[in-house]
Scaffold this motif. Structure first.
Motif, short mmCIF file in Angstrom:
data_model
loop_
_atom_site.label_atom_id
_atom_site.label_comp_id
_atom_site.label_asym_id
_atom_site.label_seq_id
_atom_site.Cartn_x
_atom_site.Cartn_y
_atom_site.Cartn_z
N MET A 103 9.34 -0.35 4.40
CA MET A 103 8.92 0.94 3.78
C MET A 103 8.68 0.91 2.32
N ASP A 117 7.61 -1.81 0.72
CA ASP A 117 6.28 -2.44 0.59
C ASP A 117 4.97 -1.37 0.73
N ILE A 118 5.23 -0.32 1.73
CA ILE A 118 4.15 0.52 1.87
C ILE A 118 3.98 1.53 0.55
N VAL A 119 5.05 1.87 0.02
CA VAL A 119 5.17 2.61 -1.52
C VAL A 119 4.76 2.14 -2.31
N LEU A 149 2.57 -0.66 -2.16
CA LEU A 149 0.95 -0.84 -1.82
C LEU A 149 0.40 0.63 -2.42
N LEU A 150 0.83 1.81 -1.88
CA LEU A 150 0.40 3.00 -2.20
C LEU A 150 0.05 3.22 -3.54
N SER A 200 9.20 -2.34 -6.54
CA SER A 200 9.34 -3.81 -5.92
C SER A 200 10.38 -4.59 -6.19
#
Length: 99
Positions: A1, A3-5, A7-8, A55
């Motif tokens: 989760m 990593d998705i944030v 990335l966005l 991160s």
């Protein structure tokens, strides 16, 4: 989760840098260019640095990155103000020379 944030946030920051660069190239005068670059650079850098904080987790490095974000929030509008004031004074001098 996380990593998705991250990335966005990075993609969003890169998008705003791209929009700012496009504005710098396409806008007709100094004031429009300055507006496009300062707004987009502040937001783009903020999003990317926020992605770094998320991160890495909360530690001393994240606190330093947060200080960099605050520094950017303070210096970008200040620099834009100084540039616009200098350009306005330059335009007034050019107008006096032509008259």
């Amino acid at each position: 989760m996380i990593d998705i944030v991250v990335l966005l946030l990075v993609v969003g920051g890169a998008f705003f840098f791209l929009v700012g660069t496009t504005g710098l190239i396409r806008m007709p005068d100094v004031f429009s260019r300055m507006h496009a670059t300062t707004k987009c650079d502040t937001l783009g850098a903020g999003l990317i640095l926020l992605a770094l904080i998320i991160s890495r987790g909360m530690n001393v490095v994240s606190l330093k990155i947060l200080l960099v974000i605050v520094f950017i929030w303070i210096t970008n509008p200040t620099a834009a103000h100084i540039i616009s004031k200098a350009e306005l004074n330059n335009q007034k001098l050019e107008e006096k020379k032509n008259n």
